[in-house]
Design a protein around this motif. Structure first.
Motif, PDB file in Angstrom:
ATOM      1  N   LEU A   1      26.146 -11.123 -14.322  1.00 37.21           N
ATOM      2  CA  LEU A   1      25.909 -12.550 -14.569  1.00 37.21           C
ATOM      3  C   LEU A   1      27.116 -13.229 -15.211  1.00 37.21           C
ATOM      4  N   THR A   2      27.847 -12.526 -16.049  1.00 40.22           N
ATOM      5  CA  THR A   2      29.055 -13.103 -16.641  1.00 40.22           C
ATOM      6  C   THR A   2      30.091 -13.376 -15.551  1.00 40.22           C
ATOM      7  N   PHE A   3      30.282 -12.437 -14.643  1.00 37.09           N
ATOM      8  CA  PHE A   3      31.208 -12.659 -13.527  1.00 37.09           C
ATOM      9  C   PHE A   3      30.744 -13.819 -12.656  1.00 37.09           C
ATOM     10  N   LEU A   4      29.449 -13.922 -12.423  1.00 38.64           N
ATOM     11  CA  LEU A   4      28.930 -15.036 -11.622  1.00 38.64           C
ATOM     12  C   LEU A   4      29.119 -16.369 -12.343  1.00 38.64           C
ATOM     13  N   ASP A   5      28.973 -16.381 -13.660  1.00 37.64           N
ATOM     14  CA  ASP A   5      29.258 -17.599 -14.435  1.00 37.64           C
ATOM     15  C   ASP A   5      30.710 -18.034 -14.275  1.00 37.64           C
ATOM     16  N   TYR A   6      31.620 -17.076 -14.401  1.00 30.59           N
ATOM     17  CA  TYR A   6      33.039 -17.396 -14.231  1.00 30.59           C
ATOM     18  C   TYR A   6      33.317 -17.902 -12.815  1.00 30.59           C
ATOM     19  N   ALA A   7      32.664 -17.306 -11.823  1.00 28.10           N
ATOM     20  CA  ALA A   7      32.836 -17.761 -10.445  1.00 28.10           C
ATOM     21  C   ALA A   7      32.366 -19.210 -10.296  1.00 28.10           C
ATOM     22  N   ALA A   8      31.196 -19.528 -10.864  1.00 35.45           N
ATOM     23  CA  ALA A   8      30.677 -20.892 -10.794  1.00 35.45           C
ATOM     24  C   ALA A   8      31.629 -21.870 -11.479  1.00 35.45           C
ATOM     25  N   LYS A   9      32.088 -21.507 -12.649  1.00 39.18           N
ATOM     26  CA  LYS A   9      33.002 -22.364 -13.408  1.00 39.18           C
ATOM     27  C   LYS A   9      34.299 -22.598 -12.624  1.00 39.18           C
ATOM     28  N   GLU A  10      34.801 -21.539 -11.998  1.00 41.29           N
ATOM     29  CA  GLU A  10      36.055 -21.629 -11.255  1.00 41.29           C
ATOM     30  C   GLU A  10      35.970 -22.585 -10.076  1.00 41.29           C
ATOM     31  N   VAL A  11      34.787 -22.696  -9.468  1.00 40.93           N
ATOM     32  CA  VAL A  11      34.634 -23.602  -8.325  1.00 40.93           C
ATOM     33  C   VAL A  11      34.023 -24.948  -8.746  1.00 40.93           C
ATOM     34  N   GLY A  12      33.992 -25.204 -10.050  1.00 41.00           N
ATOM     35  CA  GLY A  12      33.567 -26.511 -10.556  1.00 41.00           C
ATOM     36  C   GLY A  12      32.065 -26.723 -10.580  1.00 41.00           C
TER      37      GLY A  12
ATOM     38  N   TYR B   1      21.544  -9.536   1.980  1.00 41.85           N
ATOM     39  CA  TYR B   1      22.842 -10.213   2.100  1.00 41.85           C
ATOM     40  C   TYR B   1      23.909  -9.311   1.506  1.00 41.85           C
ATOM     41  N   SER B   2      25.022  -9.184   2.217  1.00 41.22           N
ATOM     42  CA  SER B   2      26.127  -8.386   1.716  1.00 41.22           C
ATOM     43  C   SER B   2      27.421  -8.979   2.245  1.00 41.22           C
ATOM     44  N   SER B   3      28.410  -9.123   1.366  1.00 39.90           N
ATOM     45  CA  SER B   3      29.684  -9.694   1.792  1.00 39.90           C
ATOM     46  C   SER B   3      30.816  -9.255   0.874  1.00 39.90           C
ATOM     47  N   LEU B   4      31.981  -9.050   1.473  1.00 39.63           N
ATOM     48  CA  LEU B   4      33.201  -8.981   0.683  1.00 39.63           C
ATOM     49  C   LEU B   4      33.486 -10.392   0.196  1.00 39.63           C
ATOM     50  N   VAL B   5      34.301 -10.518  -0.832  1.00 34.73           N
ATOM     51  CA  VAL B   5      34.635 -11.815  -1.410  1.00 34.73           C
ATOM     52  C   VAL B   5      36.148 -11.862  -1.610  1.00 34.73           C
ATOM     53  N   ASN B   6      36.756 -12.965  -1.186  1.00 33.24           N
ATOM     54  CA  ASN B   6      38.185 -13.142  -1.450  1.00 33.24           C
ATOM     55  C   ASN B   6      38.332 -13.690  -2.867  1.00 33.24           C
ATOM     56  N   PRO B   7      38.819 -12.863  -3.800  1.00 31.45           N
ATOM     57  CA  PRO B   7      38.875 -13.294  -5.194  1.00 31.45           C
ATOM     58  C   PRO B   7      40.068 -14.190  -5.508  1.00 31.45           C
ATOM     59  N   LYS B   8      41.003 -14.279  -4.565  1.00 34.85           N
ATOM     60  CA  LYS B   8      42.233 -15.065  -4.760  1.00 34.85           C
ATOM     61  C   LYS B   8      43.081 -14.523  -5.908  1.00 34.85           C
ATOM     62  N   VAL B   9      42.815 -13.287  -6.297  1.00 35.11           N
ATOM     63  CA  VAL B   9      43.653 -12.587  -7.283  1.00 35.11           C
ATOM     64  C   VAL B   9      43.851 -11.159  -6.780  1.00 35.11           C
ATOM     65  N   TYR B  10      44.852 -10.498  -7.316  1.00 34.06           N
ATOM     66  CA  TYR B  10      45.197  -9.140  -6.923  1.00 34.06           C
ATOM     67  C   TYR B  10      44.127  -8.152  -7.391  1.00 34.06           C
TER      68      TYR B  10
ATOM     69  N   ILE C   1      35.170 -11.302  -8.660  1.00 38.04           N
ATOM     70  CA  ILE C   1      34.275 -10.594  -7.746  1.00 38.04           C
ATOM     71  C   ILE C   1      34.987 -10.332  -6.414  1.00 38.04           C
ATOM     72  N   VAL C   2      34.823  -9.101  -5.877  1.00 33.93           N
ATOM     73  CA  VAL C   2      35.378  -8.768  -4.561  1.00 33.93           C
ATOM     74  C   VAL C   2      34.295  -8.386  -3.547  1.00 33.93           C
ATOM     75  N   GLU C   3      33.083  -8.136  -4.034  1.00 37.82           N
ATOM     76  CA  GLU C   3      31.991  -7.799  -3.125  1.00 37.82           C
ATOM     77  C   GLU C   3      30.671  -8.095  -3.820  1.00 37.82           C
ATOM     78  N   ILE C   4      29.696  -8.529  -3.026  1.00 39.28           N
ATOM     79  CA  ILE C   4      28.367  -8.821  -3.571  1.00 39.28           C
ATOM     80  C   ILE C   4      27.313  -8.384  -2.562  1.00 39.28           C
ATOM     81  N   ALA C   5      26.193  -7.922  -3.068  1.00 33.19           N
ATOM     82  CA  ALA C   5      25.050  -7.589  -2.211  1.00 33.19           C
ATOM     83  C   ALA C   5      23.769  -8.001  -2.911  1.00 33.19           C
ATOM     84  N   ILE C   6      22.819  -8.467  -2.106  1.00 33.52           N
ATOM     85  CA  ILE C   6      21.507  -8.871  -2.606  1.00 33.52           C
ATOM     86  C   ILE C   6      20.461  -8.186  -1.721  1.00 33.52           C
ATOM     87  N   VAL C   7      19.588  -7.419  -2.358  1.00 34.62           N
ATOM     88  CA  VAL C   7      18.543  -6.665  -1.646  1.00 34.62           C
ATOM     89  C   VAL C   7      17.186  -7.150  -2.147  1.00 34.62           C
ATOM     90  N   PRO C   8      16.500  -8.007  -1.369  1.00 39.11           N
ATOM     91  CA  PRO C   8      15.191  -8.507  -1.793  1.00 39.11           C
ATOM     92  C   PRO C   8      14.090  -7.449  -1.698  1.00 39.11           C
TER      93      PRO C   8
END
Length: 192
Positions: free
Chosen positions: A104-115, A48-57, A29-36
């Motif tokens: 949701l798959t990308f968010l799962d991988y993000a969660a897994k990556e941060v333990g 909420y809106s933010s760029l994300v440092n993916p730590k990959v190219y 993930i490089v960017e996320i936004a949430i619009v309630p």
């Protein structure tokens, strides 16, 4: 056509941008936004809106789509912070996506990556609703044009989350809680 009355749920419409399309092969993930959305209105103070440092190219082809460069994300929050924000927004709400499995798959991988454990969330996918109504998959751009949303798809998370929110609001008001909630699902992490 009468607009249907809204329920008391808060719907958090979410969109992400990524380094590519395959989290199994290292895309992130490089960017996320949430619009309630509450009672048919976008709650601007809760966005909420933010760029994300993916730590990959970020691949050149992905940069052409969303115009987010590697230098853009250098000082951005990392995945652990983003997963925490998503967990907070998903507490007691229903998430809304267009093509939910992708996000949701990308968010799962993000969660897994941060333990952390995968997300367990209630969600609705406007793509599923479109398939039921039109008998085929519909791109977000196509739905936005047909439903005359004020925002346009730009492949930036905040814009696309706004478009999805407007599409969701229009579908809800046109078809009501009964139809929309037939598409309510529970995500409990993807099987890898």
């Amino acid at each position: 056509m009468l607009a249907h009355k809204w329920d008391d749920n808060v719907y958090c419409v979410m969109d992400i941008e990524t380094t590519g399309v395959d989290p199994l092969n290292g895309d992130r993930i490089v960017e996320i936004a949430i619009v309630p959305v509450y009672k048919g209105k976008i709650v601007k103070d809760w966005i909420y809106s933010s760029l994300v440092n993916p730590k990959v190219y970020i691949h050149a082809y992905a940069q052409k789509v969303h115009r987010i460069s590697n230098s853009d994300v250098e000082g951005a929050p990392e995945l652990d912070e983003i997963v925490s924000v998503v967990r907070k927004y998903s507490q007691g709400t229903i998430l809304v996506f267009h093509n939910a499995t992708f996000d949701l798959t990308f968010l799962d991988y993000a969660a897994k990556e941060v333990g952390q454990l995968p997300l367990e969330v209630d969600y609705i996918d406007t793509l599923d609703i479109a398939v039921a109504i039109y008998g085929r998959r519909r791109k977000l751009e196509s739905l936005a044009k047909e439903l005359k949303t004020s925002h346009r798809v730009t492949h930036r998370a905040i814009d696309d989350a706004h478009v999805t929110a407007e599409v969701f609001i229009k579908l809800y008001e046109r078809y009501g809680w009964g139809l929309v909630h037939e598409f309510l699902k529970r995500w409990m992490g993807r099987e890898y």
